[in-house]
Scaffold this motif. Structure first.
Motif, short mmCIF file in Angstrom:
data_model
loop_
_atom_site.label_atom_id
_atom_site.label_comp_id
_atom_site.label_asym_id
_atom_site.label_seq_id
_atom_site.Cartn_x
_atom_site.Cartn_y
_atom_site.Cartn_z
N LEU A 51 0.83 -1.21 0.00
CA LEU A 51 0.00 0.00 0.00
C LEU A 51 0.87 1.26 0.00
O LEU A 51 0.63 2.20 -0.77
CB LEU A 51 -0.93 -0.02 1.21
N LYS A 77 1.62 7.08 -6.76
CA LYS A 77 0.50 7.83 -7.35
C LYS A 77 0.34 9.24 -6.78
O LYS A 77 -0.62 9.92 -7.11
CB LYS A 77 -0.79 7.03 -7.14
N THR A 132 -3.70 14.04 1.10
CA THR A 132 -3.19 13.62 2.40
C THR A 132 -3.68 12.22 2.72
O THR A 132 -4.89 11.98 2.81
CB THR A 132 -3.68 14.57 3.51
N PHE A 133 -2.73 11.29 2.83
CA PHE A 133 -3.07 9.92 3.23
C PHE A 133 -2.72 9.71 4.69
O PHE A 133 -1.66 10.13 5.15
CB PHE A 133 -2.25 8.91 2.40
N ASN A 134 -3.60 9.01 5.39
CA ASN A 134 -3.30 8.60 6.76
C ASN A 134 -3.35 7.09 6.80
O ASN A 134 -4.38 6.49 6.50
CB ASN A 134 -4.35 9.15 7.72
N ILE A 135 -2.23 6.46 7.14
CA ILE A 135 -2.27 5.00 7.21
C ILE A 135 -1.73 4.53 8.55
O ILE A 135 -0.88 5.16 9.17
CB ILE A 135 -1.54 4.30 6.03
N ASN A 136 -2.28 3.40 8.98
CA ASN A 136 -1.91 2.85 10.26
C ASN A 136 -0.69 1.94 10.11
O ASN A 136 -0.67 1.05 9.28
CB ASN A 136 -3.07 2.05 10.85
N ASP A 149 -7.98 7.66 -8.73
CA ASP A 149 -7.07 6.52 -8.70
C ASP A 149 -6.32 6.47 -7.36
O ASP A 149 -6.19 5.41 -6.75
CB ASP A 149 -6.09 6.68 -9.87
N ARG A 150 -5.84 7.61 -6.89
CA ARG A 150 -5.15 7.67 -5.60
C ARG A 150 -6.09 7.26 -4.47
O ARG A 150 -5.75 6.42 -3.63
CB ARG A 150 -4.68 9.10 -5.31
N ALA A 151 -7.27 7.88 -4.45
CA ALA A 151 -8.21 7.61 -3.36
C ALA A 151 -8.62 6.14 -3.35
O ALA A 151 -8.82 5.54 -2.28
CB ALA A 151 -9.45 8.51 -3.49
N LEU A 153 -6.89 3.63 -3.79
CA LEU A 153 -5.91 2.80 -3.07
C LEU A 153 -6.41 2.50 -1.67
O LEU A 153 -6.21 1.41 -1.14
CB LEU A 153 -4.56 3.52 -2.97
N MET A 154 -7.08 3.48 -1.06
CA MET A 154 -7.59 3.28 0.30
C MET A 154 -8.95 2.59 0.28
O MET A 154 -9.23 1.74 1.13
CB MET A 154 -7.70 4.62 1.04
N GLU A 176 -9.00 -1.11 0.24
CA GLU A 176 -8.66 -1.80 1.48
C GLU A 176 -9.91 -2.10 2.32
O GLU A 176 -9.83 -2.79 3.33
CB GLU A 176 -7.66 -0.98 2.30
N GLY A 197 -6.59 2.99 7.16
CA GLY A 197 -6.34 4.42 7.23
C GLY A 197 -7.40 5.19 6.48
O GLY A 197 -8.50 4.68 6.24
N HIS A 198 -7.09 6.41 6.12
CA HIS A 198 -8.04 7.22 5.36
C HIS A 198 -7.28 8.21 4.49
O HIS A 198 -6.07 8.38 4.63
CB HIS A 198 -9.02 7.94 6.29
N VAL A 199 -8.01 8.84 3.55
CA VAL A 199 -7.36 9.78 2.64
C VAL A 199 -8.32 10.91 2.31
O VAL A 199 -9.54 10.70 2.29
CB VAL A 199 -6.91 9.06 1.34
#
Lengths: 384, 384
Positions: A80, A87, A111-115, B276-278, B280-281, B284, B309-311
């Motif tokens: 991920l 991208k 802005t991505f937030n991932i755990n 496309d970027r979004a 990715l989340m 999941e 996570g989130h975006v």
């Protein structure tokens, strides 16, 4: 942890490190990539049980345009994270993590937030004292792997045969691979600090060798060191740790025939194409066999009748000497061996239709310590 | 049968015809290619239950350098025959068959013998009287298929939705495709001999349309004719017969909203990259959903928190008019729709967060009969 980095140069290193990372790992944290920021730079680590790859991105390398704003480390889901970085909309990427293992990746207006996970839970790489690195010629080393790796075994019943066996000689290294039907041997000249005592013979997993050749820069650094249980390769800013395969590697040198009854000289590439054609018909049979007949004044390749049909082709050759012979073999193994020589003349030496045939380049003056040998066991048919 | 032909030009036609030939056919002879030699030329036929492709190679076309030495016909195993021809050593190929359905393929010093079948056992193509062929603009037709085919259904429960629906208008043709979650509509200008009576609406299987677009020469001939149960496409020297899909196609025009509360104008390609970027989340999560929020003076795309996570990303836009709205949709469907427009400005019209959104190109002056519409049904979430 917080740092700012240039996307493109970062992606190249991420790609290297994620080569080691399995898509499904029995140890879940190994699906992650470990990222550590210190004031000297960023360290990326990816690993499965067998291979670990470490990449160091120094602050003083301009291509990363790296600025460390806060030291720290975190483990993030590798696939991920990699996809997100690729991208992102802008070249500049800000990566930040907090005390709760939440990472924030910012680029442009996205802005991505991932755990993530605690980097303390990530297995440590062995901390090994290396006395001496042995330098290798990058291009020749890659060639050596390409010319032998196909002959490794895929069968886990004899694990040591699934790897490439490396031996130190006085001023060269030899790679051997065999699945017991065929044998590939390639020697490359190398300056060895202590000649044949520079390292004890080792067998390196096929996967390590293949992944390694994909990372080697033809004009960059390549060196290695052998420890009790591991081999470590050192590239420009990459370190690759791999386990070694255990078990006694067979004494392959005694397999090489010292005499022959028949010798055929021909262009490897033309012969490859003829074998490729003939294999279209042998693939239609249960036993995938082609037959080569060296007669008084012609050489013929054929696949005898099966329910689909048959094929015969007269083969162009430069020289044929010795006894007439009819010999059968697996065309796919022969194709692999021929490809390893490229578009050059080779000599094929036959002892009899039931003994291995030996292939080597047909050279007037040999380049010292550069020999490539391919040995192929024939298939006994009712013609034999 | 015996003829001599040039390899490269022959391969191109073999490739066309083998598109129709299944690798595993319930009717074994359909795994074969039918070859017929007459004094006028060679006819190649490949077929599965749904599509038949016929290629005619005339003796007077110089590119084949064709000479017919004996008329006749045979059915040969298609995949093997194709592979053999491709790998032959010389440009000139001699193909010959005897009365026992044995074929001999000779090129240079290679001779293949393959067993064929009686061409009399091969299913006959329908012998249809065509009054009139309707010409089509090749490039626009390909574009029309590309811009709609992704919206066809993959579910066999409603077979008619797995095809593309073609309708004749006064001086244009419209293609429609829908899987009931989304709808693609593209109109292209065409000279129709009898206006909207030129042909009754038909639904053509997706596979036919896809294979057809791969054979169309942008500058070559393209025409078609509709019979009771079939559609037949005519290319330069190719004829493609396809069955039609039965069943009533839904009245898709009534689905197109005539009014809207909110309109957003933006660049389709930039928006595609943000989606496309979004995605990715959203990939999941179990429910693959992204959310678009059009506010007073900003537009935000986001994927709300899931375990990974989130975006969130602020979206660049040219114009936003009307009521504020929050709407959720499948990002993969949105990507398909956006790709069909290319790198141009589009307008997206919203009625409400539970009614379909409508996409079309944002043009000052529309090209007559060239409209492309993409309709997408939103996903209801607890925000809706």
């Amino acid at each position: 942890m917080k740092f700012v980095i240039q996307k493109q140069a970062f992606i190249i290193q991420l790609n290297h490190v994620t080569r080691a990372i399995p898509s499904k790992a029995t140890i879940p944290i190994l699906q992650g990539i470990k990222i550590t920021a210190t004031n000297e730079g960023i360290t990326l680590i990816g690993s499965d049980a067998d291979i670990s790859i470490e990449s160091f991105l120094p602050v003083d390398n301009e291509s990363y345009d790296l600025s460390i704003e806060e030291e720290g480390s975190i483990v993030l889901p590798a696939r991920l994270f990699n996809d997100i970085i690729k991208k992102l909309p802008k070249d500049e990427v800000v990566i930040e993590s907090d005390d709760f293992y939440h990472a924030t990746i910012t680029s442009g207006s996205a802005t991505f937030n991932i755990n993530g996970q605690d980097s303390e839970s990530y297995p440590r790489l062995p901390d090994i004292e290396i006395d001496q690195q042995i330098n290798l010629p990058p291009l020749l080393f890659k060639q050596m792997v390409d010319q032998t790796v196909f002959a490794t075994s895929n069968q886990e019943s004899r694990p040591v045969l699934t790897g490439i066996h490396l031996t130190a000689n006085a001023s060269s290294i030899t790679a051997a691979a065999t699945d017991s039907h065929r044998l590939s041997l390639r020697e490359i000249p190398t300056d060895l600090p202590n000649g044949e005592d520079s390292f004890k013979p080792i067998t390196i997993p096929k996967k390590t060798m293949v992944e390694l050749t994909r990372m080697i820069d033809d004009n960059g650094k390549l060196a290695f060191a052998v420890t009790e249980q591991q081999v470590i390769f050192f590239l420009e800013n990459l370190t690759i740790f791999s386990r070694l395969l255990e078990g006694n590697y067979p004494d392959v040198y005694r397999l090489i025939p010292s005499s022959h009854q028949t010798e055929l000289v021909l262009n490897a590439n033309n012969f490859l194409q003829a074998i490729d054609r003939a294999s279209l018909m042998s693939h239609e049979s249960k036993n995938n066999v082609v037959q080569l007949e060296i007669g008084e004044d012609n050489v013929e390749l054929s696949v005898k009748g099966n329910q689909v049909g048959h094929v015969a082709e007269e083969i162009d050759y430069k020289k044929a000497e010795g006894d007439a012979i009819i010999i059968s073999f697996n065309p796919d193994y022969m194709k692999d061996a021929l490809k390893s020589f490229g578009d050059v003349d080779i000599k094929i030496q036959f002892q009899s239709s039931i003994r291995p045939l030996l292939m080597s380049q047909d050279l007037e003056d040999e380049v010292p310590h550069s020999q490539l040998l391919q040995l192929l066991t024939p298939i006994r048919t009712h013609h034999s």
